[in-house]
Design a protein around this motif. Structure first.
Motif, PDB file in Angstrom:
ATOM      1  N   VAL C 747       0.912  -1.309  -0.057  1.00 50.80           N
ATOM      2  CA  VAL C 747      -0.009  -0.276  -0.511  1.00 50.80           C
ATOM      3  C   VAL C 747       0.973   0.779  -0.140  1.00 50.80           C
ATOM      4  O   VAL C 747       1.975   0.871   1.060  1.00 50.80           O
ATOM      5  CB  VAL C 747      -0.727  -0.406   1.559  1.00 50.80           C
ATOM      6  CG1 VAL C 747      -1.830   1.305   1.470  1.00 50.80           C
ATOM      7  CG2 VAL C 747      -1.434  -1.491   1.313  1.00 50.80           C
ATOM      8  N   LEU C 748       0.537   1.945  -1.070  1.00 50.68           N
ATOM      9  CA  LEU C 748       2.290   3.266  -1.499  1.00 50.68           C
ATOM     10  C   LEU C 748       1.240   4.601  -1.670  1.00 50.68           C
ATOM     11  O   LEU C 748       0.292   4.542  -2.321  1.00 50.68           O
ATOM     12  CB  LEU C 748       2.550   2.821  -2.205  1.00 50.68           C
ATOM     13  CG  LEU C 748       3.340   1.410  -1.999  1.00 50.68           C
ATOM     14  CD1 LEU C 748       4.181   1.152  -3.962  1.00 50.68           C
ATOM     15  CD2 LEU C 748       4.735   2.313  -1.258  1.00 50.68           C
ATOM     16  N   PRO C 749       1.842   5.618  -1.362  1.00 54.09           N
ATOM     17  CA  PRO C 749       1.007   6.847  -2.032  1.00 54.09           C
ATOM     18  C   PRO C 749       1.622   6.972  -3.311  1.00 54.09           C
ATOM     19  O   PRO C 749       2.723   7.047  -3.403  1.00 54.09           O
ATOM     20  CB  PRO C 749       1.634   7.940  -0.937  1.00 54.09           C
ATOM     21  CG  PRO C 749       3.138   7.121  -0.473  1.00 54.09           C
ATOM     22  CD  PRO C 749       2.563   5.744  -0.143  1.00 54.09           C
ATOM     23  N   VAL C 750       0.571   7.772  -3.895  1.00 54.36           N
ATOM     24  CA  VAL C 750       0.522   7.933  -5.155  1.00 54.36           C
ATOM     25  C   VAL C 750       1.754   9.560  -5.464  1.00 54.36           C
ATOM     26  O   VAL C 750       1.581   9.993  -5.269  1.00 54.36           O
ATOM     27  CB  VAL C 750      -0.771   7.857  -6.063  1.00 54.36           C
ATOM     28  CG1 VAL C 750      -0.724   9.054  -7.732  1.00 54.36           C
ATOM     29  CG2 VAL C 750      -1.362   6.599  -6.170  1.00 54.36           C
ATOM     30  N   ARG C 751       1.910   9.144  -5.904  1.00 58.24           N
ATOM     31  CA  ARG C 751       3.498  10.310  -7.032  1.00 58.24           C
ATOM     32  C   ARG C 751       2.836  10.667  -8.384  1.00 58.24           C
ATOM     33  O   ARG C 751       3.993   9.888  -9.080  1.00 58.24           O
ATOM     34  CB  ARG C 751       4.963  10.659  -6.389  1.00 58.24           C
ATOM     35  CG  ARG C 751       5.045  11.279  -5.336  1.00 58.24           C
ATOM     36  CD  ARG C 751       6.430  11.202  -5.957  1.00 58.24           C
ATOM     37  NE  ARG C 751       7.198  12.540  -5.534  1.00 58.24           N
ATOM     38  CZ  ARG C 751       8.763  12.971  -5.393  1.00 58.24           C
ATOM     39  NH1 ARG C 751       9.298  12.246  -5.340  1.00 58.24           N
ATOM     40  NH2 ARG C 751       9.588  13.917  -5.687  1.00 58.24           N
ATOM     41  N   VAL C 752       2.490  11.699  -8.369  1.00 59.57           N
ATOM     42  CA  VAL C 752       1.923  11.942 -10.377  1.00 59.57           C
ATOM     43  C   VAL C 752       3.156  12.562 -11.429  1.00 59.57           C
ATOM     44  O   VAL C 752       3.622  13.518 -10.467  1.00 59.57           O
ATOM     45  CB  VAL C 752       0.744  12.226 -10.010  1.00 59.57           C
ATOM     46  CG1 VAL C 752       0.235  12.703 -11.321  1.00 59.57           C
ATOM     47  CG2 VAL C 752      -0.774  12.193  -9.602  1.00 59.57           C
ATOM     48  N   VAL C 753       3.715  11.378 -11.370  1.00 57.80           N
ATOM     49  CA  VAL C 753       4.804  12.155 -13.265  1.00 57.80           C
ATOM     50  C   VAL C 753       4.079  12.264 -13.941  1.00 57.80           C
ATOM     51  O   VAL C 753       3.284  11.500 -14.960  1.00 57.80           O
ATOM     52  CB  VAL C 753       5.472  11.244 -12.297  1.00 57.80           C
ATOM     53  CG1 VAL C 753       6.390  11.393 -10.291  1.00 57.80           C
ATOM     54  CG2 VAL C 753       5.743   9.946 -13.125  1.00 57.80           C
ATOM     55  N   ASN C 754       5.208  12.657 -15.061  1.00 52.49           N
ATOM     56  CA  ASN C 754       4.895  13.174 -16.588  1.00 52.49           C
ATOM     57  C   ASN C 754       6.006  12.299 -17.435  1.00 52.49           C
ATOM     58  O   ASN C 754       6.087  12.271 -18.760  1.00 52.49           O
ATOM     59  CB  ASN C 754       4.640  14.049 -17.069  1.00 52.49           C
ATOM     60  CG  ASN C 754       5.389  15.111 -16.546  1.00 52.49           C
ATOM     61  OD1 ASN C 754       6.603  14.302 -16.278  1.00 52.49           O
ATOM     62  ND2 ASN C 754       5.166  16.297 -16.780  1.00 52.49           N
ATOM     63  N   MET C 755       7.456  12.107 -16.717  1.00 57.00           N
ATOM     64  CA  MET C 755       8.562  11.364 -17.069  1.00 57.00           C
ATOM     65  C   MET C 755       8.870   9.578 -16.769  1.00 57.00           C
ATOM     66  O   MET C 755       9.612   9.386 -17.168  1.00 57.00           O
ATOM     67  CB  MET C 755       9.491  12.111 -15.931  1.00 57.00           C
ATOM     68  CG  MET C 755       9.570  12.383 -14.391  1.00 57.00           C
ATOM     69  SD  MET C 755       9.267  10.686 -14.323  1.00 57.00           S
ATOM     70  CE  MET C 755      10.832  10.194 -13.547  1.00 57.00           C
ATOM     71  N   THR C 756       7.341   9.167 -17.048  1.00 53.39           N
ATOM     72  CA  THR C 756       7.400   8.009 -17.781  1.00 53.39           C
ATOM     73  C   THR C 756       6.370   7.676 -18.918  1.00 53.39           C
ATOM     74  O   THR C 756       6.418   8.280 -18.975  1.00 53.39           O
ATOM     75  CB  THR C 756       7.391   6.918 -16.354  1.00 53.39           C
ATOM     76  OG1 THR C 756       7.315   6.020 -16.486  1.00 53.39           O
ATOM     77  CG2 THR C 756       6.206   6.953 -15.846  1.00 53.39           C
ATOM     78  N   LEU C 757       6.632   6.406 -18.699  1.00 54.61           N
ATOM     79  CA  LEU C 757       5.530   5.883 -19.600  1.00 54.61           C
ATOM     80  C   LEU C 757       4.803   5.562 -19.900  1.00 54.61           C
ATOM     81  O   LEU C 757       5.028   5.034 -18.653  1.00 54.61           O
ATOM     82  CB  LEU C 757       6.883   4.635 -21.128  1.00 54.61           C
ATOM     83  CG  LEU C 757       7.753   4.244 -21.517  1.00 54.61           C
ATOM     84  CD1 LEU C 757       8.746   3.502 -22.579  1.00 54.61           C
ATOM     85  CD2 LEU C 757       7.594   5.648 -22.450  1.00 54.61           C
ATOM     86  N   GLU C 758       3.723   5.715 -20.346  1.00 54.30           N
ATOM     87  CA  GLU C 758       2.377   5.327 -19.860  1.00 54.30           C
ATOM     88  C   GLU C 758       1.916   4.031 -19.364  1.00 54.30           C
ATOM     89  O   GLU C 758       2.426   3.231 -20.531  1.00 54.30           O
ATOM     90  CB  GLU C 758       1.244   5.511 -20.905  1.00 54.30           C
ATOM     91  CG  GLU C 758       0.763   7.655 -20.882  1.00 54.30           C
ATOM     92  CD  GLU C 758      -0.405   7.832 -21.414  1.00 54.30           C
ATOM     93  OE1 GLU C 758      -0.285   8.685 -22.131  1.00 54.30           O
ATOM     94  OE2 GLU C 758      -1.217   6.920 -21.317  1.00 54.30           O
ATOM     95  N   GLY C 759       1.707   3.913 -19.148  1.00 54.42           N
ATOM     96  CA  GLY C 759       1.098   2.517 -18.710  1.00 54.42           C
ATOM     97  C   GLY C 759       2.786   1.280 -17.715  1.00 54.42           C
ATOM     98  O   GLY C 759       2.252   0.787 -17.040  1.00 54.42           O
TER      99      GLY C 759
END
Lengths: 208, 103, 824
Positions: C747-759
């Motif tokens: 169970v982990l907190p989310v970190r929203v990023v845009n530097m990874t590939l989708e999926g």
């Protein structure tokens, strides 16, 4: 205007206001501090709503900001979860603030004399002699929720703040430099020390 | 009659001077004090705000008083009077602050 | 107004004023500014920048305790205590003496109150303090009992790339020579084993040919499967400074995440986790199609082959094999644009000197060995080996995986000199050097020719006496934390618990929580020893301070076990008292053993290592030899001066000869790119999860989570999810999610990023909190050749559990958790 309006107006222009302090910001999405001080009814719903227990009520007694919520960045920065923006009953915190990028409660600034990466770059460029005391640290960059947007590494080493900085203060919380952190937040929308506060007003008129 | 509850911040080592000063004014009553931290709560009874303003002047001219802030005012009587007689009294609240220029 | 009403009003107002002012009768409480949480010792209140102003009695030479870069440092000692660390400005690894935030603060670990100071024995489920004699006697009794009842392979050893070379060598000798058992492995199996197998299959000899110097000589640097900016920060800084001063140098980064490493890149090649072999084959195809390959180099040094390399193939067969990896096919399979494949191929081939760097991204894979092979292929067909700036350079993760484990052969299938135990001539040599026939307590009086079990298989075979299907009954674990680092933890945790597990460590860890016996270890700077880093450089850390009261060096523990098991003559230094003398004797035994191998460190005597501020790069056959920058090249590699001494035959006219293999050539393998054994996404598990490191923490965080600076900078794990995926799942920053694979969940907190590939999502590996230990999720499928697990590819599903919660608790396993049966 009725008597009550007169009284209301008078008291509203009462110069007892809060001053700004480095690393002490309002909750994300807060309105300008003049308006905030009038709207905040010290109900502490935002303090309750914060899941990280970051918002704390001011206990400073010099001015009338007592009981109003603040973020003390050197203890804990705001994680920008935006849960407090929807609970303020008076609109002191604007409930239309839902995205992290909308927040603008301060701007981070780095102390170039103590930030390790700055010193590292100076040794690299030859400006400082290598003493073996220079370390690489990217904590402020890594901890920023808007990493690479609000803060990025210039030349791959100098942490540089952009205008997208929300002032959340996570970087201040996590900065490893002691005893004084190498990064600090200048709060926005707050009157600065020169123009606000009853005490400083007294100072201005030469009474202190 | 205006009742004001005010907070006095003073230098701890001049506590006695402060007591002497307050005792000179019969309309000031000390309700709470914290000697070690230099804080005091007083209540002031005055006929109008000008009296309070004069008191402020006296306090601010003392070196050992760091700050003197009002926490609450009670204007109950004046409001009643105004309501019944229709005469708006001269509150002059703005005036103390506009008298001195805010730089 | 009557008096009572007046008083009421006055007192009400006054009370409210008093409350506002923070007054209460007689209360002395002063307004306190918010203070930071304190687990700091008084000494720990200043950071690096003021280290030079700290007064010290002496500076003692050493190596950083952490990553495989091998930064050289000085430990500042005052009144017998460590008070600071500074970098060595003369260093060849961390030039100008730079360090990272971990290295600068690592000395604080020594004084943390959680340090173990007495041996512990588990009685009725609880770990009770015991004396060293009691603990060692128990170990001796159990080992002898198991040897008798279940055979010599029932007692295993699991070592670490963070033990000193002397320690690893000693344990290796005890097990393989003394017990006649190859049932000993180490955590480099989870880290570098694929790189080892890659070098062995392609070159015939382990470890890179080049060195860090190649960075400043390269014209093109190809970084893949590595977030160098966080995992090897000082090396990354060398690369980025070099790039800044030489903008024409091309940097290519091939990674599923657009990390800080890619910020200096001229080209970022995205690739879905597990698929990058297609890119490497695609680049090779592009190079040959455009005639950019080095025909002369290929003719002289390349041998085309497939499978296990026994049968030779031809160049034409190779070209036909890689024909299907067109740029368009590669784009379809990996997500990397076709144009990028072409561009990368061109730069790689035409730069003049290309250096490749890779780390766990290529090694911790089900096809890790093949990935390594394909990188070597690219260098061979473009002739990028043997000249300055050109080398396929595998970055090592741990500070002493190379020196301590690979070179001493402390893995289940190796012997000192990193040579396979199955190969008879070398095995016989080691037997005679060690005098195994005379001293071994195993009736066979020989080294077992059959390799033991690699880590994952070892821990699968570990169990209690009542488990007939688990042949290994006891295990001695040193300086590593397999109860947190093995993949698919739910499978292995019960095994470690049921067996007779002895753990040597400085802090309480998850593994200690399952142990039968815990032995308190001394910290590196309390004992000293040699570490060998990624670039074949061995460096001596000198003992700076006395060990903490109650702790003992691993080497001493090894010697006690040796003595009690009847091997005191076999391990001659077990009769010594002084730990430095013991280490020197162990070191001499080791360099004597490998003196006639290509990995010789005969010239790196303790005396030389003590005087040197730069360490020694092998091969170094004599004290006057400076050490070797580049292998396989005449004039730089001393093997050429006397090949017969090392058992090689090198033609007189050969300027470059890859003597690891008899024909002097490098194998160019035809390898299929499809990651058959890796987990695939499905409707139920639609996301690919990959794992990795961050700059602020080291491995399982047992040390760095106890240093205030690094703990505050990275207090908990999280999952990085692409902003579009987060929107689809209805997740926002900080939300708590359950991340599940078929094996386990977190169970982990989310970190929203845009530097990874989708999926694709990413979880750092460092958290010890039970709900955030990512290895419950990871896959224990291993590479068929190397036995290294596939940490980088797991199929997961993500579901929201709740809104944000405060989880930045900097959790560490403390002594109170050691008696608990669960990982909470």
């Amino acid at each position: 205007m009725s008597i009550f309006d007169n009284i209301k107006n008078a008291l509203n222009s009462f110069p007892v206001k809060s001053t700004y302090k480095i690393n002490r910001m309002r909750p994300p999405g807060s309105v300008d501090d003049d308006l905030f001080m009038k709207l905040c009814i010290r109900c502490a719903r935002c303090v309750e709503a914060c899941p990280y227990r970051v918002l704390r009520r001011s206990s400073a007694t010099k001015n009338a900001e007592i009981g109003t919520p603040y973020i003390y960045a050197d203890v804990a920065g705001c994680q920008l979860c935006m849960k407090c923006t929807s609970v303020c009953p008076t609109g002191a915190i604007d409930s239309s603030t839902v995205e992290m990028q909308q927040v603008s409660i301060g701007v981070a600034r780095i102390n170039e004399d103590t930030c390790m990466n700055h010193l590292y770059a100076k040794v690299e460029s030859g400006e400082l002699e290598p003493t073996g005391n220079m370390a690489l640290c990217n904590s402020c960059l890594n901890t920023c929720p808007l990493k690479d947007d609000a803060i990025y590494l210039k030349d791959g080493i100098i942490p540089t703040i952009t205008e997208k900085c929300t002032g959340c203060g996570l970087c201040v919380e996590r900065c490893p430099i002691k005893p004084i952190k190498a990064i600090y937040i200048i709060p926005k929308n707050m009157p600065d020390a020169e123009t606000a506060g009853y005490y400083n007003y007294l100072k201005r008129i030469g009474k202190q | 009659m205006i009742i004001a509850a005010s907070i006095l911040y003073f230098q701890e080592d001049h506590y006695d001077d402060l007591i002497k000063l307050i005792n000179q004014h019969k309309n000031i009553e000390i309700t709470n004090e914290d000697k070690e931290n230099g804080k005091m709560v007083v209540t002031i009874e005055a006929e109008n705000n000008k009296d309070i303003e004069d008191l402020e002047e006296i306090f601010h001219n003392c070196d050992f008083i760091i700050d003197f802030t009002h926490h609450a005012f009670y204007f109950g009587d004046e409001v009643e009077k105004a309501e019944t007689t229709g005469i708006i009294p001269d509150f002059d609240i703005k005036k103390p602050f506009t008298k001195k220029k805010i730089l | 107004m009557d008096i009572s009403r007046r008083n009421l009003i006055k007192s009400t107002l006054a009370a409210s004023a008093a409350a506002a002012a923070g007054l209460s009768l007689g209360c002395k409480k002063k307004e306190a500014a918010p203070t930071t949480a304190a687990t700091e010792t008084p000494a720990a209140t200043t950071t690096a920048a003021s280290a030079s102003t700290v007064a010290v009695d002496k500076w003692v030479k050493g190596v950083c305790r952490m990553c495989g870069t091998g930064c050289s440092i000085y430990v500042g000692v005052k009144d017998g205590k460590m008070v600071a660390i500074k970098g060595n400005v003369d260093s060849k690894t961390n030039t100008k003496g730079f360090l990272c935030i971990k290295g600068m603060n690592i000395w604080k670990v020594a004084y943390h109150p959680d340090r173990l100071t007495t041996p512990l024995i588990r009685k009725n489920g609880k770990l009770e303090p015991a004396t060293w004699d009691e603990a060692l006697t128990l170990i001796e009794t159990k080992f002898k009992e198991f040897h008798k009842k279940y055979g010599y392979d029932s007692v295993a050893y699991y070592g670490s790339g963070q033990c000193t070379t002397e320690e690893s060598y000693t344990f290796n000798k005890i097990w393989k020579g003394g017990f006649g058992s190859n049932m000993m492995d180490g955590n480099p199996r989870l880290c570098m084993a694929s790189a080892v197998a890659g070098y062995l299959s392609s070159f015939g000899s382990d470890e890179p040919a080049g060195a860090y110097e190649d960075i400043e000589n390269a014209k093109c640097i190809f970084i893949t499967g590595s977030n160098t900016s966080e995992a090897h920060p000082i090396l990354f800084r060398r690369i980025s400074s070099y790039k800044r001063q030489n903008p024409d140098v091309k940097i290519i980064v091939c990674e599923p995440r657009k990390t800080q490493t890619s910020k200096i890149a001229d080209l970022w090649m995205p690739s879905l986790p597990g698929t990058d072999l297609a890119i490497f084959n695609g680049m090779a195809r592009e190079i040959i199609k455009n005639d950019w390959h080095d025909k002369e180099f290929i003719a002289r040094h390349a041998r085309f082959t497939q499978g296990d390399g026994t049968e030779a193939s031809t160049f034409d067969e190779y070209i036909k094999f890689i024909e299907k990896y067109t740029p368009e096919y590669v784009e379809k399979v990996t997500g990397c644009p076709a144009a990028s494949v072409k561009q990368a191929a061109e730069w790689f081939a035409k730069s003049g000197a290309t250096l490749s760097l890779w780390c766990m991204g290529l090694n911790q894979r089900s096809n890790g060995v093949w990935a390594n092979n394909l990188i070597h292929n690219l260098h061979v067909i473009t002739g990028n080996i043997g000249k300055p700036g050109a080398d396929p350079f595998s970055l090592t993760g741990q500070p002493n995986a190379c020196g301590g484990v690979r070179e001493t052969g402390s893995l289940a299938h190796l012997l000192p000199g990193c040579r396979p135990v199955a190969v008879e001539p070398w095995r016989k040599y080691v037997e005679s050097y060690w005098k195994v026939a005379e001293h071994s307590i195993n009736p066979s009086k020989a080294i077992n020719p059959k390799p033991g079990f690699p880590a994952v298989k070892l821990f699968s075979s570990l169990g209690g006496e009542n488990e007939a299907d688990k042949p290994v009954k006891a295990i001695l674990i040193s300086t590593t934390n397999p109860a947190q680092t093995l993949p698919n933890l739910n499978k292995f945790v019960p095994n470690i618990k049921n067996a007779f597990t002895v753990v040597i460590d400085i802090f309480p860890t998850r593994t200690a929580q399952l142990a039968s016996v815990v032995l308190p270890a001394s910290f590196l700077y309390e004992k000293g020893g040699v570490y060998g880093c990624s670039e074949r450089r061995s460096f001596l850390t000198q003992k700076a301070i006395e060990p903490l009261e109650g702790t003992k060096a691993d080497l001493w523990i090894a010697c006690q076990i040796a003595k009690r098991m009847g091997l005191e003559k076999f391990i001659a230094w077990s009769n010594e008292e002084d730990i430095v003398k013991m280490a020197e004797m162990a070191w001499n035994d080791y360099i004597g053993c490998t003196a006639n191998t290509e990995k010789t460190l005969a010239g790196a005597t303790y005396k030389r290592l003590m005087e040197s501020t730069t360490g020694v790069q092998w091969p170094c056959p004599s004290e006057d030899h400076p050490g070797t920058y580049k292998r396989y090249v005449r004039g730089m590699d001393p093997v050429f001066d006397d090949p017969k001494k090392y058992g090689y035959e090198i033609p007189e006219d050969a300027d470059m000869f890859f003597y690891g293999r008899k024909d002097g050539k490098i194998n160019v393998f035809m390898r299929d790119a499809e990651p058959k054994a890796s987990e695939k996404i499905s409707k139920e598990y639609p996301f690919l999860m990959t794992t990795g490191r961050v700059i602020e923490q080291w491995h399982t965080g047992t040390m760095t989570m106890r240093i205030p600076e690094t703990a505050a900078a990275h207090p908990n794990s999280y999952i990085e999810i692409h902003v579009n995926d987060a929107k689809k799942l209805g997740l926002s920053q900080g939300d708590m999610v359950k991340v599940e694979s078929v094996r386990g969940e977190n169970v982990l907190p989310v970190r929203v990023v845009n530097m990874t590939l989708e999926g694709v999502c990413f979880v750092p590996m460092h958290d010890q909190k039970g709900a955030r230990m990512v290895n419950f999720i990871c896959n224990d499928v291993v590479d068929a050749t190397s036995g290294e697990p596939d940490y980088k590819v797991s199929a997961v599903k993500i579901t929201k559990v709740s809104g944000p919660q405060k989880v930045d608790d900097k959790f560490v396993v403390t002594k109170s958790e050691l008696d608990s049966p669960t990982f909470s």
